[in-house]
Write an enzyme that holds these catalytic residues in place. Structure first.
Site, PDB file in Angstrom:
ATOM      1  N   ASP A 122       6.778  -2.854  -3.878  1.00 43.38           N
ATOM      2  CA  ASP A 122       5.375  -2.927  -4.253  1.00 43.38           C
ATOM      3  C   ASP A 122       4.921  -4.396  -4.203  1.00 43.38           C
ATOM      4  O   ASP A 122       5.648  -5.279  -4.662  1.00 43.38           O
ATOM      5  CB  ASP A 122       5.229  -2.372  -5.672  1.00 43.38           C
ATOM      6  N   GLU A 131       4.847  -3.752   0.840  1.00 40.13           N
ATOM      7  CA  GLU A 131       3.440  -4.085   1.050  1.00 40.13           C
ATOM      8  C   GLU A 131       3.333  -5.589   1.267  1.00 40.13           C
ATOM      9  O   GLU A 131       3.632  -6.367   0.362  1.00 40.13           O
ATOM     10  CB  GLU A 131       2.621  -3.739  -0.199  1.00 40.13           C
TER      11      GLU A 131
END
Ligand code: CA
Length: 646
Positions: free
Chosen positions: A331, A362
């Protein structure tokens, strides 16, 4: 404090390389070690229960080298709960162990655990052929969404829990006709199930299992412990560990790997176990002493600091080894530094079968961060500095195909923005052409996708761009057409395909853009809808099968882009390309010819020389070939046409 912790002197004096932080259990004694270099004194407190009752016994811990405090307690402490009381300049804070491997309800106390005791039957023989996944395809799933639906066929007490994955042969309403849950996913053709956060998070009150609570779980509490809200009993520290392993085992038995969504970039709140143990060390701060908030969740952790980098590396390896995890999705990876990410890759590579553990993330952050200025953040623009087996979610592909994730009415190539057509060849090549202003080393560094848990579902987004006032529950052929087109483009592009669970049956959240704590009724997979949209599911299965039997599409090496050639068709808004196969074992076709036909009318197209079979006409996808073609084909309106040559 910030400057002290960033100094070379501090790092040299206090870095600790031992692998024994936390509670190391042996039958006749347990050794506790905690790194707390700024503490004046540390007490170990033991408890008979995970949340209630007073301290059973207190032990003064002894200060050792490198800022480590240690206590060795005789006897069999298995199942004993514990905390540390850490004295910093006279202020005493009680905390669970950041290295804790088990915990009580809601995670405020850690638990000494004999991990052997938590292994389900057959765990030693549990395996997944990571290396054999030559055509990886990732399915993003939330544990509760998977089985909350009362029509899911899962027994009531397992709905929304880890154990729902252990139920085989489930069908819609138990009627024996339409397969649901793991039996359903098993047939889909994906290689990995990617689970939204499954480590212990804070936003769900584990002491109230009968309340209908829901959260995605991006609010970490205990990184090395499974979440208790998905266990049948969160009050006994063993149960969540065993049931998590049973889930992994069931997914492996169904022939798929397990990816964990890991959120090391921030903690639920600043007043965390990290902050209580070494205040100021694990987080980033601005020069004026205010918290850096690169996560937009209140804080961001400092991966560039020695002991947090070490924590991340050991934590990831722990999940891979103890829980047999096959991949990690980071994340807000853009908040981590490139060195940490590459070190994680290296550490995983050193494990048996570790080279084939997936790592992706990400490549952005939520906001600006106070990362140390000599560090390189793992952002998209720095993808070339990441190991070639660390992939990034490609937001350019995502937005070019179907429009911005942030502006609901803004269209992409398939739903009206024809200028974006110029970007489509780059999407196909996983941006390895460098035209995006960054340079992936190879297609394997790209996650190719159009839907994820964040933002609108694909179905909802397409509805918003097509209709002023969408009816998300209407089975609208116009939306179906675009859904098929988006999926057809993802599956005929390079990179690792990824999709949100239910995209393949037109999943809707009734237009909810950010459903992180929305009730289950909106979030859960609607298995009745799945049965109604089975034609769309079959289409996805067909696409996944085509990929499996045409290895040029799944090859991760850079050279493969040379085998793609784009054609000038004289048809506006149409993208057509040939892919010369690599004739790998198991390939069904020597070459593919793919056309993205983006108008509302049928048009005729002359085919390249050779005898072509139609595999996909935009509506039906038959990997073995629908029919043999002549010299031309009729392109269907808004379609991805796929042809194969033997
Ligand atoms: Ca929790």
């Amino acid at each position: 404090m910030k400057f002290l912790f960033d100094s070379k002197e501090f790092e040299e004096q206090y870095h600790y390389d031992g692998k024994d932080l936390g509670a190391v259990y042996e039958k006749d004694q347990t050794t506790f070690k905690v790194w707390a270099p700024t503490a004046k004194a540390v007490q170990l407190c033991t408890y008979p229960d995970g949340s209630n009752g007073t301290c059973l016994q207190e032990y003064s811990m002894e200060k050792q080298e490198q800022g480590v405090w240690c206590a060795c307690v005789d006897g069999d402490l298995e199942g004993t709960y514990y905390t540390y009381r850490i004295d910093i300049d006279g202020t005493i804070r009680e905390t669970q162990d950041i290295y804790g491997k088990a915990c009580g309800v809601n995670g405020n106390r850690s638990m000494v655990v004999d991990l052997e005791k938590t292994n389900p039957d057959g765990w030693d023989g549990d395996s997944f052929d990571r290396q054999g996944q030559t055509a990886p395809a990732i399915y993003e799933l939330h544990i509760k969404d998977f089985s909350s639906d009362p029509c899911s066929g899962i027994t009531k007490e397992h709905r929304g829990k880890y154990l729902a994955f252990t139920e085989a042969g489930t069908t819609l309403n138990g009627e024996g006709e339409f397969a649901t849950c793991l039996s359903y996913i098993k047939d889909l053709g994906i290689s990995h199930i990617h689970l939204l956060p499954t480590f212990d998070f804070a936003s769900v009150d584990e002491s109230k299992p009968l309340e209908n609570q829901f959260n995605w779980g991006y609010d970490p509490e205990n990184y090395n412990v499974p979440e208790g809200g998905y266990a049948t009993d969160a009050s006994d520290g063993h149960v969540r560990i065993k049931e998590f392993k049973q889930m992994v085992q069931a997914i492996h038995n169904a022939g798929m790997g397990v990816v964990m969504d890991v959120v090391y970039n921030h903690t639920y709140e600043g007043d965390s176990a990290f902050q209580r143990t070494v205040p100021g060390y694990y987080y980033r701060f601005w020069e004026d002493g205010t918290w850096s908030d690169g996560s937009a969740c209140g804080n961001d952790t400092a991966s560039e600091r020695y002991m947090f980098r070490k924590f991340m590396i050991e934590s990831v390896c722990y999940w891979a080894e103890e829980y047999h995890i096959d991949g990690f999705r980071f994340d807000l990876m853009g908040l981590h530094d490139v060195t940490t990410m590459n070190e994680i890759r290296k550490a995983l590579d050193s494990l048996p079968g570790g080279r084939d553990i997936l790592v992706y993330g990400e490549p952005w952050s939520g906001d600006r961060t106070a990362m140390r200025s000599d560090c390189v953040p793992a952002l998209k623009k720095n993808v070339d500095k990441l190991n070639e087996r660390i992939a990034i979610f490609n937001d350019d592909t995502r937005d070019a195909i179907k429009g911005s994730v942030f502006k609901e009415k803004e269209a992409g190539y398939i739903n009206g923005d024809n200028e974006l057509g110029a970007q489509i060849p780059s999407c196909v090549l996983a941006w390895c052409d460098g035209l995006g202003g960054y340079m992936p080393k190879c297609p394997g560094q790209t996650i190719t996708y159009v839907s994820a848990h964040d933002n609108f579902t694909l179905w909802d987004k397409l509805n918003y761009t097509l209709f002023e006032k969408p009816d998300f529950y209407k089975k609208e052929e116009e939306v179906l057409k675009l859904n098929r087109m988006a999926a057809g483009m993802v599956m005929t592009s390079l990179g690792i395909p990824f999709f949100q669970a239910g995209e393949e049956f037109g999943r809707t959240k009734n237009g909810d853009e950010n459903s992180f704590k929305t009730e289950s009724a909106i979030n859960q997979l609607d298995w009745t809808r799945a049965a109604e949209y089975r034609d769309l599911i079959e289409y996805y299965k067909g696409l996944l099968t085509i990929r499996k039997h045409f290895r040029a599409l799944t090859t991760k090496e850079r050279e493969i882009i040379e085998r793609f050639s784009f054609l000038d068709t004289n048809l506006q808004e149409t993208v057509a390309f040939r892919i010369q196969g690599i004739e790998a074992e198991g390939d069904w076709w020597k070459e593919l010819f793919v056309v993205y036909h983006n108008t509302d009318k049928k048009e005729e197209l002359e085919l390249p020389e050779g005898s072509w079979n139609l595999l996909c006409d935009g509506k039906n996808c038959v990997p073995e070939g629908l029919e043999a073609c002549g010299n031309t084909i009729i392109l269907n309106e808004k379609s991805v046409m796929i042809l194969g040559r033997k």
